[in-house]
Motif scaffolding. Structure first.
Motif, PDB file in Angstrom:
ATOM      1  N   ILE A 228       8.960  39.483  55.969  1.00 27.72           N
ATOM      2  CA  ILE A 228       9.235  38.415  56.927  1.00 27.72           C
ATOM      3  C   ILE A 228       8.393  38.646  58.186  1.00 27.72           C
ATOM      4  N   TYR A 229       7.776  37.591  58.679  1.00 25.29           N
ATOM      5  CA  TYR A 229       6.942  37.669  59.876  1.00 25.29           C
ATOM      6  C   TYR A 229       7.468  36.711  60.952  1.00 25.29           C
ATOM      7  N   ALA A 230       7.474  37.196  62.192  1.00 30.32           N
ATOM      8  CA  ALA A 230       7.767  36.355  63.357  1.00 30.32           C
ATOM      9  C   ALA A 230       6.952  36.881  64.526  1.00 30.32           C
ATOM     10  N   ALA A 231       6.703  36.025  65.508  1.00 33.77           N
ATOM     11  CA  ALA A 231       5.927  36.445  66.673  1.00 33.77           C
ATOM     12  C   ALA A 231       6.697  37.484  67.479  1.00 33.77           C
ATOM     13  N   GLU A 232       5.972  38.376  68.097  1.00 33.30           N
ATOM     14  CA  GLU A 232       6.583  39.460  68.861  1.00 33.30           C
ATOM     15  C   GLU A 232       7.464  38.928  69.985  1.00 33.30           C
ATOM     16  N   ASP A 233       6.984  37.926  70.722  1.00 32.99           N
ATOM     17  CA  ASP A 233       7.774  37.358  71.820  1.00 32.99           C
ATOM     18  C   ASP A 233       9.042  36.683  71.301  1.00 32.99           C
ATOM     19  N   GLU A 234       8.948  36.094  70.112  1.00 36.26           N
ATOM     20  CA  GLU A 234      10.111  35.436  69.516  1.00 36.26           C
ATOM     21  C   GLU A 234      11.172  36.471  69.148  1.00 36.26           C
ATOM     22  N   ALA A 235      10.733  37.531  68.518  1.00 40.36           N
ATOM     23  CA  ALA A 235      11.664  38.584  68.126  1.00 40.36           C
ATOM     24  C   ALA A 235      12.303  39.237  69.349  1.00 40.36           C
ATOM     25  N   ALA A 236      11.498  39.484  70.374  1.00 48.72           N
ATOM     26  CA  ALA A 236      12.018  40.128  71.578  1.00 48.72           C
ATOM     27  C   ALA A 236      13.110  39.276  72.224  1.00 48.72           C
ATOM     28  N   PHE A 237      12.927  37.963  72.204  1.00 42.94           N
ATOM     29  CA  PHE A 237      13.895  37.072  72.844  1.00 42.94           C
ATOM     30  C   PHE A 237      15.195  36.991  72.055  1.00 42.94           C
ATOM     31  N   TRP A 238      15.113  36.705  70.759  1.00 45.98           N
ATOM     32  CA  TRP A 238      16.314  36.424  69.974  1.00 45.98           C
ATOM     33  C   TRP A 238      17.015  37.675  69.466  1.00 45.98           C
ATOM     34  N   LEU A 239      16.278  38.757  69.267  1.00 46.29           N
ATOM     35  CA  LEU A 239      16.881  39.954  68.693  1.00 46.29           C
ATOM     36  C   LEU A 239      17.307  40.961  69.752  1.00 46.29           C
TER      37      LEU A 239
ATOM     38  N   HIS B 162      15.778  27.191  60.837  1.00 47.08           N
ATOM     39  CA  HIS B 162      14.535  27.740  60.298  1.00 47.08           C
ATOM     40  C   HIS B 162      14.728  29.133  59.701  1.00 47.08           C
ATOM     41  N   ALA B 163      15.735  29.857  60.192  1.00 44.23           N
ATOM     42  CA  ALA B 163      15.887  31.263  59.806  1.00 44.23           C
ATOM     43  C   ALA B 163      17.142  31.568  58.996  1.00 44.23           C
ATOM     44  N   CYS B 164      18.180  30.752  59.082  1.00 42.86           N
ATOM     45  CA  CYS B 164      19.427  31.079  58.386  1.00 42.86           C
ATOM     46  C   CYS B 164      19.240  31.161  56.877  1.00 42.86           C
ATOM     47  N   GLY B 165      18.256  30.425  56.355  1.00 40.91           N
ATOM     48  CA  GLY B 165      18.000  30.465  54.922  1.00 40.91           C
ATOM     49  C   GLY B 165      17.454  31.787  54.423  1.00 40.91           C
TER      50      GLY B 165
ATOM     51  N   PHE C 142      23.711  31.131  68.559  1.00 42.92           N
ATOM     52  CA  PHE C 142      22.356  30.995  68.029  1.00 42.92           C
ATOM     53  C   PHE C 142      21.642  32.354  67.991  1.00 42.92           C
ATOM     54  N   PHE C 143      21.960  33.222  68.954  1.00 42.24           N
ATOM     55  CA  PHE C 143      21.430  34.578  68.913  1.00 42.24           C
ATOM     56  C   PHE C 143      21.994  35.334  67.710  1.00 42.24           C
ATOM     57  N   LYS C 144      23.285  35.149  67.468  1.00 42.89           N
ATOM     58  CA  LYS C 144      23.913  35.838  66.329  1.00 42.89           C
ATOM     59  C   LYS C 144      23.322  35.369  65.007  1.00 42.89           C
ATOM     60  N   MET C 145      23.075  34.051  64.884  1.00 48.81           N
ATOM     61  CA  MET C 145      22.452  33.536  63.664  1.00 48.81           C
ATOM     62  C   MET C 145      21.121  34.223  63.394  1.00 48.81           C
ATOM     63  N   ALA C 146      20.293  34.320  64.435  1.00 46.31           N
ATOM     64  CA  ALA C 146      18.972  34.940  64.283  1.00 46.31           C
ATOM     65  C   ALA C 146      19.100  36.414  63.918  1.00 46.31           C
ATOM     66  N   GLN C 147      19.983  37.119  64.609  1.00 50.16           N
ATOM     67  CA  GLN C 147      20.130  38.555  64.366  1.00 50.16           C
ATOM     68  C   GLN C 147      20.682  38.832  62.980  1.00 50.16           C
ATOM     69  N   ASP C 148      21.661  38.040  62.544  1.00 50.42           N
ATOM     70  CA  ASP C 148      22.230  38.225  61.202  1.00 50.42           C
ATOM     71  C   ASP C 148      21.187  37.956  60.124  1.00 50.42           C
ATOM     72  N   ALA C 149      20.362  36.936  60.347  1.00 52.41           N
ATOM     73  CA  ALA C 149      19.367  36.554  59.333  1.00 52.41           C
ATOM     74  C   ALA C 149      18.293  37.616  59.158  1.00 52.41           C
ATOM     75  N   ILE C 150      17.898  38.248  60.252  1.00 47.98           N
ATOM     76  CA  ILE C 150      16.793  39.206  60.214  1.00 47.98           C
ATOM     77  C   ILE C 150      17.245  40.616  59.835  1.00 47.98           C
ATOM     78  N   GLU C 151      18.489  40.963  60.158  1.00 39.91           N
ATOM     79  CA  GLU C 151      18.945  42.350  60.049  1.00 39.91           C
ATOM     80  C   GLU C 151      18.698  42.996  58.688  1.00 39.91           C
ATOM     81  N   PRO C 152      18.995  42.347  57.545  1.00 41.22           N
ATOM     82  CA  PRO C 152      18.762  43.036  56.266  1.00 41.22           C
ATOM     83  C   PRO C 152      17.298  43.359  56.011  1.00 41.22           C
ATOM     84  N   TYR C 153      16.412  42.517  56.516  1.00 38.69           N
ATOM     85  CA  TYR C 153      14.983  42.754  56.314  1.00 38.69           C
ATOM     86  C   TYR C 153      14.489  43.874  57.226  1.00 38.69           C
TER      87      TYR C 153
END
Length: 335
Positions: A172-183, A154-157, A198-209
């Protein structure tokens, strides 16, 4: 035409017809009698468009994954196979499961819900950019990306191939609890080794934003944009969220529900069946039951990330469980 009553007359007529056909075949182009051309090897572009109320919805196909039926929990293997067979779903090499995203044009915003897997999960996924172009839009036109959750499909794209933001003009928008868990770095370090990628995928995808100040968080039930409200859907992940589009009621509203259902053949009839990927399977089951009941009662349009493409349709209540009623292909109705 005069009727030929004699045997001789009928024989003469047949002879004349055959002779004429033989003569005609001699003047036909050679390719008219050749074998048909080779079969085509490409599918149509993966997008489907529908108007719901005042919004335009374009389903975008990212590809598919083959899910092992052993991932489904809460029913016997025989029951699961019977439910799959009932829907003519082949499961020999895993169940082909679509990965969909949804582009919503409200007239004021161009909103993408989820972004697909990009290159995170192999060659059967990652074609949302191609299908977005085929649908008549460009990534630079997307001003808002709503993530149902931060799993890689859902996020790698969010990232282009070279690691730059794929949607340079989007917030980019995500729920606060979701961000707290994965980031959260501590959560990643404490996670089992096989889950840490899977944590790294999420963190890499969000980091530039995050670096560009274009990542925002919300709480369940928040209004994100006019006519767009977040819908609590926790369980599959800690901050899993759906999104309700449209100011109307029922059939004028669209609920994009992310990963509420992974197997349409099993989980509509048996909502109590969970999947191995659920972080909290008990909560995921309760959420699924609640949203299925709401969608059926209010006759909502529903869009699901792992429903058969285009993943848009309605939920119908049955004597036992529910059933999925997919959208019918139709011309785009103009208002």
């Amino acid at each position: 035409m005069a009727r030929f009553r004699s045997k001789t007359g009928r024989q003469w007529l047949l002879s004349a017809l055959f002779a004429g056909a033989a003569a005609l075949s001699g003047v036909l182009p050679a390719d008219a009698l050749a074998a048909p051309p080779a079969k085509q090897t490409t599918q149509v572009p993966g997008y489907y468009r529908i108007n719901i109320g005042d919004i335009e919805v374009t389903a975008l196909y990212d590809g598919y994954v083959a899910l092992d039926t052993k991932l489904l929990k809460g029913a016997s293997a025989n029951d699961i196979q019977s439910l799959l067979a009932r829907m003519f779903v082949a499961s020999g090499n895993g169940v082909q499961t679509a990965v969909n995203a949804f582009l919503i044009n409200t007239g004021k915003n161009l909103i993408l819900v989820d972004t697909g897997a990009a290159r995170c999960f192999g060659p059967t996924l990652g074609v949302i950019p191609d299908n977005l172009r085929a649908a008549g839009y460009d990534k630079a036109q997307v001003d808002t990306v709503l993530l149902t959750h931060l799993h890689g499909d859902h996020a790698c794209g969010l990232l282009a191939a070279e690691g730059r933001p794929a949607f340079p003009n989007a917030t980019i928008y995500a729920a606060e609890d979701e961000a707290a868990f994965w980031l959260g770095k501590d959560n990643a370090a404490k996670a089992p080794k096989e889950v840490q990628p899977f944590f790294k995928m999420a963190q890499d995808a969000i980091e530039p934003y995050v670096a560009a100040g274009k990542f925002k968080q919300f709480n369940p039930g928040d209004t994100i944009l006019p006519g767009v409200v977040s819908v609590p859907a926790q369980g599959h992940t800690p901050g899993h969220a759906g999104y309700m589009f449209g100011p109307g009621e029922g059939e004028d509203q669209l609920l994009v529900w992310g990963d509420i259902v992974h197997s349409h053949a099993v989980q509509f009839v048996r909502p109590e069946v969970a999947i191995e990927f659920d972080v909290d399977s008990k909560k995921a089951i309760a959420t699924r039951k609640s949203l299925l009941a709401q969608a059926a009662k209010k006759k909502l349009w529903v869009a699901g990330a792992h429903l058969p493409f285009p993943g848009i349709g309605h939920v119908r209540s049955e004597r036992k469980g529910y059933s999925w009623v997919p959208v019918e292909y139709s011309p785009l109705q103009q208002k």
